[in-house]
Design a protein around this motif. Sequence first.
Motif, PDB file in Angstrom:
ATOM      1  N   TYR A  55     -12.602 -16.862  46.218  1.00 29.99           N
ATOM      2  CA  TYR A  55     -11.991 -18.188  46.329  1.00 29.99           C
ATOM      3  C   TYR A  55     -11.866 -18.607  47.793  1.00 29.99           C
ATOM      4  O   TYR A  55     -12.200 -19.729  48.160  1.00 29.99           O
ATOM      5  CB  TYR A  55     -10.609 -18.210  45.664  1.00 29.99           C
ATOM      6  CG  TYR A  55     -10.051 -19.607  45.576  1.00 29.99           C
ATOM      7  CD1 TYR A  55     -10.333 -20.405  44.468  1.00 29.99           C
ATOM      8  CD2 TYR A  55      -9.276 -20.134  46.590  1.00 29.99           C
ATOM      9  CE1 TYR A  55      -9.848 -21.695  44.383  1.00 29.99           C
ATOM     10  CE2 TYR A  55      -8.785 -21.429  46.517  1.00 29.99           C
ATOM     11  CZ  TYR A  55      -9.073 -22.205  45.412  1.00 29.99           C
ATOM     12  OH  TYR A  55      -8.590 -23.492  45.341  1.00 29.99           O
ATOM     13  N   TYR A  58     -14.948 -20.106  49.659  1.00 32.94           N
ATOM     14  CA  TYR A  58     -15.466 -21.434  49.325  1.00 32.94           C
ATOM     15  C   TYR A  58     -15.016 -22.478  50.348  1.00 32.94           C
ATOM     16  O   TYR A  58     -13.888 -22.445  50.830  1.00 32.94           O
ATOM     17  CB  TYR A  58     -14.975 -21.885  47.943  1.00 32.94           C
ATOM     18  CG  TYR A  58     -15.831 -21.413  46.810  1.00 32.94           C
ATOM     19  CD1 TYR A  58     -17.017 -22.056  46.489  1.00 32.94           C
ATOM     20  CD2 TYR A  58     -15.454 -20.318  46.037  1.00 32.94           C
ATOM     21  CE1 TYR A  58     -17.808 -21.627  45.441  1.00 32.94           C
ATOM     22  CE2 TYR A  58     -16.239 -19.883  44.991  1.00 32.94           C
ATOM     23  CZ  TYR A  58     -17.410 -20.544  44.694  1.00 32.94           C
ATOM     24  OH  TYR A  58     -18.193 -20.110  43.670  1.00 32.94           O
ATOM     25  N   CYS A  60     -13.711 -26.140  51.353  1.00 31.58           N
ATOM     26  CA  CYS A  60     -12.734 -26.987  50.659  1.00 31.58           C
ATOM     27  C   CYS A  60     -13.388 -28.145  49.902  1.00 31.58           C
ATOM     28  O   CYS A  60     -12.815 -28.655  48.943  1.00 31.58           O
ATOM     29  CB  CYS A  60     -11.674 -27.491  51.627  1.00 31.58           C
ATOM     30  SG  CYS A  60     -12.331 -28.529  52.941  1.00 31.58           S
ATOM     31  N   ARG A  65     -14.433 -26.116  43.941  1.00 30.91           N
ATOM     32  CA  ARG A  65     -13.021 -26.434  44.202  1.00 30.91           C
ATOM     33  C   ARG A  65     -12.543 -27.647  43.399  1.00 30.91           C
ATOM     34  O   ARG A  65     -11.354 -27.823  43.207  1.00 30.91           O
ATOM     35  CB  ARG A  65     -12.785 -26.663  45.687  1.00 30.91           C
ATOM     36  CG  ARG A  65     -12.853 -25.390  46.525  1.00 30.91           C
ATOM     37  CD  ARG A  65     -11.527 -24.636  46.452  1.00 30.91           C
ATOM     38  NE  ARG A  65     -11.502 -23.485  47.307  1.00 30.91           N
ATOM     39  CZ  ARG A  65     -10.887 -23.434  48.489  1.00 30.91           C
ATOM     40  NH1 ARG A  65     -10.257 -24.475  48.947  1.00 30.91           N
ATOM     41  NH2 ARG A  65     -10.923 -22.331  49.196  1.00 30.91           N
ATOM     42  N   ARG A  71      -5.684 -22.080  44.031  1.00 28.06           N
ATOM     43  CA  ARG A  71      -6.113 -20.680  44.127  1.00 28.06           C
ATOM     44  C   ARG A  71      -5.570 -19.842  42.978  1.00 28.06           C
ATOM     45  O   ARG A  71      -6.287 -19.069  42.344  1.00 28.06           O
ATOM     46  CB  ARG A  71      -5.666 -20.125  45.476  1.00 28.06           C
ATOM     47  CG  ARG A  71      -6.151 -18.740  45.795  1.00 28.06           C
ATOM     48  CD  ARG A  71      -5.643 -18.372  47.196  1.00 28.06           C
ATOM     49  NE  ARG A  71      -6.288 -17.241  47.760  1.00 28.06           N
ATOM     50  CZ  ARG A  71      -5.734 -16.019  47.832  1.00 28.06           C
ATOM     51  NH1 ARG A  71      -4.530 -15.810  47.347  1.00 28.06           N
ATOM     52  NH2 ARG A  71      -6.396 -15.036  48.396  1.00 28.06           N
TER      53      ARG A  71
END
Length: 168
Positions: A55, A58, A60, A65, A71
């Motif tokens: 996570y 990645y 933003c 997302r 998260r």
Amino acid sequence: MKTGRNEPCPCGSGLKYKKCCLLASASLAVNELTPVQQVEARARAFAEGDFAFIYDSYHCDAPFRRHFPMRDEYLSYARSDLQGRYRIHSCKILCDDMPLEGEARVLFFLDLEYGGEGHQSLELARFLKTADGWRYHSGQKVNREQFTGPLEEVTMAEVEECAEGISF
């Protein structure tokens, strides 16, 4: 002495280290990696169930997302639906480039098993540079069967063409 991922967390929470303080260090670790190193680290993290690292790696603005803006929501989903279901056999970097400042692409081959079935694919991953380091933005994935020759001869352009603009 280094704490093992499956050992009790040294903070005393009673949780395994990988489900406690290791999660907080994931974002620090990703900041220092090049795009090629991230591809390799993401494959390892997925195989080990380190979904916090995934996570945190990645960008933003990644399409991912949009599906998981929080998260904790992703970590809960991943632990219940993904953990232990994948087995990574190999992740092989085929080529990488940095044609634009602040953007990089990495082509890699992934051989994995999901639900007892083998899957081989090529992915062209796109990374964007942030103030905190490189982050995975998106990828184009195609099945290995679409390429009959040796992996080393597959080009980024061929993967882009076969993926027909599909990006995840």
